[in-house]
Design a protein around this motif. Sequence first.
Motif, PDB file in Angstrom:
ATOM      1  N   PRO A  11       0.811  -1.205   0.000  1.00 36.50           N
ATOM      2  CA  PRO A  11       0.000   0.000   0.000  1.00 36.50           C
ATOM      3  C   PRO A  11       0.849   1.262   0.000  1.00 36.50           C
ATOM      4  N   SER A  12       0.346   2.273  -0.639  1.00 34.56           N
ATOM      5  CA  SER A  12       0.990   3.567  -0.523  1.00 34.56           C
ATOM      6  C   SER A  12       0.640   4.116   0.851  1.00 34.56           C
ATOM      7  N   PRO A  13       1.372   5.098   1.354  1.00 34.72           N
ATOM      8  CA  PRO A  13       1.012   5.670   2.648  1.00 34.72           C
ATOM      9  C   PRO A  13      -0.432   6.152   2.662  1.00 34.72           C
ATOM     10  N   GLU A  14      -0.923   6.641   1.524  1.00 33.45           N
ATOM     11  CA  GLU A  14      -2.303   7.123   1.480  1.00 33.45           C
ATOM     12  C   GLU A  14      -3.270   5.953   1.649  1.00 33.45           C
ATOM     13  N   GLN A  15      -2.969   4.823   0.940  1.00 32.64           N
ATOM     14  CA  GLN A  15      -3.831   3.658   1.052  1.00 32.64           C
ATOM     15  C   GLN A  15      -3.845   3.134   2.478  1.00 32.64           C
ATOM     16  N   ALA A  16      -2.745   3.352   3.187  1.00 32.36           N
ATOM     17  CA  ALA A  16      -2.627   2.790   4.520  1.00 32.36           C
ATOM     18  C   ALA A  16      -3.282   3.694   5.563  1.00 32.36           C
ATOM     19  N   ARG A  17      -4.315   4.419   5.171  1.00 32.73           N
ATOM     20  CA  ARG A  17      -4.965   5.312   6.109  1.00 32.73           C
ATOM     21  C   ARG A  17      -6.488   5.205   6.006  1.00 32.73           C
ATOM     22  N   PRO A  18      -7.049   4.038   6.371  1.00 37.32           N
ATOM     23  CA  PRO A  18      -8.483   3.893   6.195  1.00 37.32           C
ATOM     24  C   PRO A  18      -9.264   4.809   7.118  1.00 37.32           C
ATOM     25  N   ALA A  19     -10.305   5.457   6.579  1.00 42.07           N
ATOM     26  CA  ALA A  19     -11.116   6.349   7.398  1.00 42.07           C
ATOM     27  C   ALA A  19     -12.211   5.557   8.089  1.00 42.07           C
ATOM     28  N   GLY A  20     -12.758   4.568   7.432  1.00 41.90           N
ATOM     29  CA  GLY A  20     -13.767   3.695   8.005  1.00 41.90           C
ATOM     30  C   GLY A  20     -13.547   2.326   7.396  1.00 41.90           C
ATOM     31  N   LEU A  21     -14.503   1.449   7.573  1.00 35.05           N
ATOM     32  CA  LEU A  21     -14.320   0.098   7.042  1.00 35.05           C
ATOM     33  C   LEU A  21     -14.304   0.108   5.517  1.00 35.05           C
ATOM     34  N   GLY A 277       0.348  -0.353  15.260  1.00 38.77           N
ATOM     35  CA  GLY A 277      -0.727   0.309  15.990  1.00 38.77           C
ATOM     36  C   GLY A 277      -1.793   0.939  15.115  1.00 38.77           C
ATOM     37  N   GLY A 278      -1.873   0.530  13.847  1.00 42.67           N
ATOM     38  CA  GLY A 278      -2.869   1.116  12.951  1.00 42.67           C
ATOM     39  C   GLY A 278      -4.287   0.842  13.423  1.00 42.67           C
ATOM     40  N   ASP A 279      -5.193   1.743  13.033  1.00 41.74           N
ATOM     41  CA  ASP A 279      -6.590   1.664  13.461  1.00 41.74           C
ATOM     42  C   ASP A 279      -7.270   0.457  12.809  1.00 41.74           C
ATOM     43  N   LEU A 280      -7.709  -0.492  13.628  1.00 39.47           N
ATOM     44  CA  LEU A 280      -8.315  -1.706  13.086  1.00 39.47           C
ATOM     45  C   LEU A 280      -9.771  -1.513  12.664  1.00 39.47           C
ATOM     46  N   LYS A 281     -10.280  -0.296  12.805  1.00 40.27           N
ATOM     47  CA  LYS A 281     -11.676  -0.074  12.375  1.00 40.27           C
ATOM     48  C   LYS A 281     -11.802  -0.119  10.851  1.00 40.27           C
ATOM     49  N   GLY A 282     -10.691   0.046  10.148  1.00 40.44           N
ATOM     50  CA  GLY A 282     -10.728   0.024   8.689  1.00 40.44           C
ATOM     51  C   GLY A 282     -10.859  -1.369   8.097  1.00 40.44           C
ATOM     52  N   LEU A 283     -10.854  -2.367   8.964  1.00 35.24           N
ATOM     53  CA  LEU A 283     -10.733  -3.745   8.504  1.00 35.24           C
ATOM     54  C   LEU A 283     -11.584  -4.655   9.376  1.00 35.24           C
ATOM     55  N   CYS A 284     -12.214  -5.654   8.785  1.00 37.82           N
ATOM     56  CA  CYS A 284     -12.756  -6.725   9.625  1.00 37.82           C
ATOM     57  C   CYS A 284     -12.484  -8.056   8.940  1.00 37.82           C
ATOM     58  N   VAL A 285     -12.650  -9.116   9.695  1.00 39.17           N
ATOM     59  CA  VAL A 285     -12.403 -10.456   9.173  1.00 39.17           C
ATOM     60  C   VAL A 285     -13.738 -11.175   9.080  1.00 39.17           C
ATOM     61  N   VAL A 286     -14.016 -11.776   7.930  1.00 40.33           N
ATOM     62  CA  VAL A 286     -15.234 -12.570   7.773  1.00 40.33           C
ATOM     63  C   VAL A 286     -14.814 -14.020   7.541  1.00 40.33           C
TER      64      VAL A 286
END
Length: 394
Positions: A11-21, A277-286
């Motif tokens: 990921p680019s640094p921009e991609q690595a900054r999820p705002a929400g899921l 320590g990235g924000d895990l709210k941008g991701l979930c596991v199904v």
Amino acid sequence: MPGRPSRAEHPSPEQARPAGLEWIVLKIAQRCNLDCDYCYVYNRGDTSWLTRPTYISDRVTRRLAERIAAHCRDRGLTEFVVELHGGEPLLLGRRRMQRLIDTLRGICAPAHVRVMLQTNGLLLTGDWLDLFARNGMTFGLSLDGPPEIADRHRVLRGSHEGTTERLLDTVAALRAQGPLFDELLGGVLCVVDPAAHGGELVRWFADQGFPDIDFLLPDGNRVNPPQGWTGPEPYRRFLLEAFDAWYGGGPRAARVRLFELMMLSLLGRGNSLDALGGDLKGLCVVESDGSIGISDVLRICLGPYAHDSLNVFDHPLDAHAGHYRLDELQRPCATCLACPHFTSCQGGYLPHRFDGTSFSNPSLYCEALYALSARMTEALETDLPAAAWQPEAA
Ligand code: SF4
Ligand code: SF4
């Protein structure tokens, strides 16, 4: 390699900054042809995989696609990432894989579903590469280094035979067929074995023609430490050796995502890598039964963290953040907030902070991450004019 977002695409640094899921890890197969001793799915105490369907069903895929479509509509998203994991995702087979992709994309349109995949590579063939190319997919490869290192951990299920020679032969055969393998390979994931020399490993990957790698520290914490744990010192040594080889490697050096993102943080660019320590709210596991969880690596914490209580049939995808109290869980502890290297380390990976009751602790790998951050800061201070970077303690 299951779990964390893969290196299917660097990921680019921009991609690595999820705002929400905007990203899910989808566990499409609960079985694996390998039996890696550090694998948190099979060998770290959690047995939830045994209770789930071996493969994801069409019914779960359709319901998941409807959830993604609704999520994209509600949030105005035009793209959503689905990263296919296992066990080993190629066990699903090409026909079912194509059907899964068609279902996801058909139901989610007009939002585009970007599909990536993380594989141990042993089942890769030219036909698989054709499927990836047809579907605009990239893949990440799990490879821990040369056989004498990787075969200590990555063995065939059942026979405990090393697998790395076979994987390297597969890679060579695919490369002999044309450029597709390298064109679609997003990167290599390497779990650190501190018995290896970090610098030699960085050079080995470059020699093998892998220009994008990432190092993962083995999953563990204070109550469920990694196998053979003797403390963070061997990892500190490994990371410093690897960093020195990478930083001094010049244009021939492979990209190492962990190092790149930590240094970009020091330069004020920030990052949201889960390992930092990235924000895990941008991701979930199904999971294959439709269960929705946070990072599935949290299952090494056992207890409530090994049980999912949400699923795609009854809950929206982003219910996980509130339900699992993610903001509270991932809040850094006072020690980390006061640490001079918080900017680059951010307390490390959430599952590594657990002490049996809470996540409000420095990472199990604190000393190693601290030393790595200090070495990076020193390198920047030496090599860049003061105006070009933002010191951590500023
Ligand atoms: S390849 Fe190894 S780490 Fe990945 S899922 Fe299989 S056993 Fe686990
Ligand atoms: S180096 Fe240690 S104390 Fe500092 S932020 Fe990282 S885990 Fe926390």
